[in-house]
Design an enzyme around this catalytic site. Structure first.
Site, PDB file in Angstrom:
ATOM      1  N   GLU A 245       1.058  -1.259  -0.091  1.00  0.00           N
ATOM      2  CA  GLU A 245       0.053  -0.022   0.188  1.00  0.00           C
ATOM      3  C   GLU A 245       0.982   1.299   0.039  1.00  0.00           C
ATOM      4  O   GLU A 245       1.785   1.463   0.681  1.00  0.00           O
ATOM      5  CB  GLU A 245      -0.946  -0.074   1.322  1.00  0.00           C
ATOM      6  CG  GLU A 245      -1.861   1.015   1.304  1.00  0.00           C
ATOM      7  CD  GLU A 245      -2.730   1.385   0.071  1.00  0.00           C
ATOM      8  OE1 GLU A 245      -3.328   0.537  -0.191  1.00  0.00           O
ATOM      9  OE2 GLU A 245      -2.997   2.474  -0.460  1.00  0.00           O
TER      10      GLU A 245
ATOM     11  N   THR B 155      -5.681   1.681  -5.883  1.00  0.00           N
ATOM     12  CA  THR B 155      -5.162  -0.008  -5.749  1.00  0.00           C
ATOM     13  C   THR B 155      -5.876  -0.761  -6.845  1.00  0.00           C
ATOM     14  O   THR B 155      -5.249  -1.770  -7.306  1.00  0.00           O
ATOM     15  CB  THR B 155      -5.757  -0.318  -4.316  1.00  0.00           C
ATOM     16  OG1 THR B 155      -5.305   0.435  -3.278  1.00  0.00           O
ATOM     17  CG2 THR B 155      -4.958  -1.896  -4.064  1.00  0.00           C
TER      18      THR B 155
ATOM     19  N   ASP C 257       1.610  -0.163  -4.863  1.00  0.00           N
ATOM     20  CA  ASP C 257       0.699  -0.348  -5.699  1.00  0.00           C
ATOM     21  C   ASP C 257       0.075   1.418  -6.392  1.00  0.00           C
ATOM     22  O   ASP C 257      -0.066   1.389  -7.631  1.00  0.00           O
ATOM     23  CB  ASP C 257      -0.831  -0.594  -5.001  1.00  0.00           C
ATOM     24  CG  ASP C 257      -0.995   0.321  -3.881  1.00  0.00           C
ATOM     25  OD1 ASP C 257      -0.258   1.218  -3.391  1.00  0.00           O
ATOM     26  OD2 ASP C 257      -2.034   0.229  -3.037  1.00  0.00           O
ATOM     27  N   HIS C 258       0.570   2.443  -5.725  1.00  0.00           N
ATOM     28  CA  HIS C 258       0.610   3.652  -6.194  1.00  0.00           C
ATOM     29  C   HIS C 258       1.136   4.716  -5.230  1.00  0.00           C
ATOM     30  O   HIS C 258       1.586   4.376  -3.992  1.00  0.00           O
ATOM     31  CB  HIS C 258      -0.928   3.999  -6.505  1.00  0.00           C
ATOM     32  CG  HIS C 258      -1.704   4.007  -5.002  1.00  0.00           C
ATOM     33  ND1 HIS C 258      -1.843   4.573  -4.106  1.00  0.00           N
ATOM     34  CD2 HIS C 258      -2.588   2.866  -4.728  1.00  0.00           C
ATOM     35  CE1 HIS C 258      -2.621   4.099  -3.278  1.00  0.00           C
ATOM     36  NE2 HIS C 258      -3.062   2.933  -3.576  1.00  0.00           N
TER      37      HIS C 258
HETATM   38  C1  GP9 Z   1      -8.762  -0.924   0.097  1.00  0.00           C
HETATM   39  C2  GP9 Z   1      -7.419  -0.684  -0.128  1.00  0.00           C
HETATM   40  C3  GP9 Z   1      -7.025   0.755  -0.238  1.00  0.00           C
HETATM   41  O1  GP9 Z   1      -9.335  -2.246   0.068  1.00  0.00           O
HETATM   42  O2  GP9 Z   1      -6.964  -1.449  -1.213  1.00  0.00           O
HETATM   43  O3  GP9 Z   1      -7.410   1.380  -1.484  1.00  0.00           O
HETATM   44  P1  GP9 Z   1      -6.948   2.569  -1.996  1.00  0.00           P
HETATM   45  O4  GP9 Z   1      -7.766   3.483  -1.368  1.00  0.00           O
HETATM   46  O5  GP9 Z   1      -5.428   2.443  -1.806  1.00  0.00           O
HETATM   47  O6  GP9 Z   1      -7.168   2.286  -3.564  1.00  0.00           O
HETATM   48 MN    MN Z   2      -3.732   1.530  -2.285  1.00  0.00          MN
END
Ligand code: GP9
Ligand code: MN
Length: 615
Positions: A253, A295, A469-470
């Site tokens: 994350e 994500t 992820d970002h």
């Molecule tokens: C939520 C998690 C966060 O399930 O994947 O999502 P994001 O806000 O980072 O897209």
């Molecule tokens: Mn995320």
């Protein structure tokens, strides 16, 4: 003259309301959305662009008479304020404007409530100031209650239209092709105004819906031809090296590359991930390619080697499409495919989309024991998440493809005292300050997870793919970021470079590991995994290239059309030399920019037309 004065007098309340709304929007452009202009014309556009929509919207009051008219004037001003304010809240986190698909992702809203309180400021109440004044004016009855005037409705609509055309005309001088480059939302808002932008966005969204209806089987040919021309052979030494092994994917994350091998107050921020570089292939020029779907966009890119949408989340808008995704492909070779993530299954519409992507199992929050003690911020803490996942992992048939999505290092980056292993940073951005301890915590959770996997004997029979992820820190925090990076300012070029996220391919027992500098992105993960497992990708429709392919071109295109190669970066209409940041003639970037635009276009065409149903 006297007649005109009398006329204006009749519309005094209307004019005051329009003026207030325009002024308020302009003030917010400058103070809330930090919109900068490069010349006087741009600044002028910024001032006038709220006018046409304000006249039209508040002009709706002309369909009413008497007191009702005044109430409608106040009400429309309030509604417009609300729209602007929702954008402001969204902007404070994403540095972006709302789009229609984002608004319809309501099932995410309740999970976001914690983050939202973080974004609201007390001073926001000032946005109601002018509305208070309007109400006051009505109450003390300085406002005359008008009688209807002949044809005034037609006049007001015409006036709004003419004002808009004048606005658009000036905008076209300032920014030719404005309306065809719709992915640049800031540019649109700058030129035609926030409310008009929402109308335009609605039109664009309905167009993309229509594309499916009009698509036919011949549309995919162009894409297949492009794919054939760009197919690259895998590295023979690595092809099939992980055949039959479990694949453990770790979606980390909000992890960005700028924390890797860095210290804060003398402490390593990511000690485990730093060490892991030594016995992994580590990609230091790897970019996230996500947009508003965050994500879920990264999941889409990894699963399909297709680009996600430039606005909204493809997980919501195109969950019903036909895909030929990685989980489904691996299933065909005897793998069991799953996702482990301790959140509600409907967040990002995952439950629906995962079916379309071919997963066998989604271990969502209901598979975890989540309570006050083991939660923080968005939910289950990463350490507990990994620990509880071990049994779930073991319950699966082998070999498996299992993706873990971590959660603790998520905005607003909350953490309890006991889990803080390093200090917060010290800057004007609480968000950036808190980011470091939560990153450090995630790193710690990963280390424990790897230890447990070794204890369980799972480690040796698996390969690991880890990636960020970002971004976690948007350009809203650039001032603080420049402080951390020891830079005078964050330029547009720096901003692109900050979109790098860590990417690891870790194969236990493998010895030829090295740091790879090839410019690449999340779109390249699918072919990479397929080749490591010894699967042929010749007939798979994908836009990425195996990260190990000897002939791959060092290149990535981001979802906003920015393009990166070994030597240049193209972003926001300018071409830069990477080594010293010097702005170059456009010619130096043109071939890459065109390639990027073509790939995005073809990928969108495939997505909107749902073309894989013909393949
Ligand atoms: C939520 C998690 C966060 O399930 O994947 O999502 P994001 O806000 O980072 O897209
Ligand atoms: Mn995320």
């Amino acid at each position: 003259m006297a007649k005109l004065k009398a006329k204006l007098g009749t519309y005094k309340f209307f004019l005051i309301a329009v003026f207030f709304l325009c002024l308020k929007t302009y003030i917010l452009y400058k103070s809330g959305f930090n919109i900068q202009s490069e010349n006087v014309l741009q600044e002028f556009l910024l001032m006038i662009n709220p006018v046409s929509s304000a006249v039209l919207l508040i002009g709706l009051s002309f369909f009413f008479t008497g007191m009702t008219r005044n109430i409608v004037i106040i009400l429309t001003n309030f509604i417009a304020t609300l729209v602007v304010y929702l954008n402001l809240l969204y902007f404070r986190f994403f540095s972006d404007f709302l789009t229609w698909p984002v608004l319809f992702q309501t099932s995410n809203a309740k999970d976001l409530s914690g983050s939202i309180t973080e974004l609201i400021k007390f001073a926001d109440l000032l946005l109601l100031l002018d509305i208070m004044v309007l109400i006051f004016l009505v109450v003390i009855r300085v406002v005359p209650i008008q009688a209807p005037v002949k044809r005034e409705r037609i006049y007001i609509v015409t006036l709004a239209f003419v004002l808009f055309m004048v606005n658009l005309g000036i905008a076209q001088i300032e920014r030719p092709q404005l309306l065809t480059r719709s992915f640049d939302r800031e540019m649109l808002v700058k030129n035609i105004g926030l409310l008009n932008y929402h109308v335009y966005d609605g039109y664009i969204q309905s167009q993309s819906r229509a594309q499916r209806v009009f698509a036919d089987s011949s549309d995919i040919t162009e894409i297949l031809d492009y794919r054939k021309d760009n197919l690259k052979d895998p590295d023979p030494d690595l092809f099939g090296i992980a055949e039959g092994k479990n694949v453990i994917v770790l979606s980390l994350e909000s992890l960005q590359s700028f924390v890797i091998n860095e210290t804060l107050d003398g402490e390593e921020i990511t000690p485990f991930l730093n060490d892991l570089i030594n016995d992994s292939y580590y990609f230091d020029n790897f970019y996230h390619q996500t947009a508003q779907g965050k994500t879920s966009d990264s999941e889409f890119l990894v699963a399909n080697s297709l680009f996600a949408r430039d606005s909204g989340s493809v997980f919501f808008t195109h969950a019903g499409n036909e895909y030929h995704a990685l989980p489904e492909i691996l299933k065909e070779s005897g793998y069991y495919a799953s996702v482990l993530h301790a959140n509600n299954k409907s967040f990002w519409n995952r439950d629906i989309m995962y079916d379309s992507l071919g997963y066998d199992q989604f271990f969502d929050i209901t598979y975890y024991d989540v309570n006050e003690e083991n939660s923080v911020g968005w939910g289950l803490k990463d350490v507990d998440f990994f620990e509880q996942s071990i049994e779930l992992l073991k319950s699966q048939p082998k070999p498996y493809y299992s993706k873990f999505i971590t959660l603790t290092n998520h905005f607003p980056f909350e953490l309890e005292e006991e889990d803080r292993f390093i200090n917060e940073f010290d800057s004007n951005s609480g968000t950036l300050n808190r980011y470091f301890p939560t990153v450090r915590y995630m790193d710690h959770a990963l280390e424990q997870f790897f230890d447990r996997l070794k204890e369980e004997g799972i480690y040796e029979e698996s390969i690991f793919i880890l990636y960020g992820d970002h971004y976690g820190i948007s350009d809203y925090h650039n001032k603080a970021m420049s402080l951390f990076l020891n830079k005078e300012e964050i330029t547009d070029l720096d901003q692109v470079q900050l979109q790098r996220v860590p990417m690891y391919v870790h194969i236990p027992g493998h010895t030829n590991n090295e740091i790879k500098h090839t410019v690449s992105g999340q779109i390249d993960i699918k072919p990479t995994i397929m080749h490591l497992l010894g699967l042929d990708t010749t007939f798979d429709v994908q836009f990425g290239t195996d990260l190990f392919a000897p002939e791959r071109s060092s290149y990535a295109v981001l979802r906003d059309g920015s393009v990166i190669t070994d030597h240049v970066v193209y972003t926001k209409g300018s071409c830069y030399r990477k080594i010293d940041g010097k702005e170059l003639d456009q010619l130096n970037c043109d071939p890459f920019r065109e390639r990027g635009a073509l790939e995005l276009k073809l990928s969108d065409k495939l997505l909107y037309g749902d073309l894989l149903r013909f393949y």
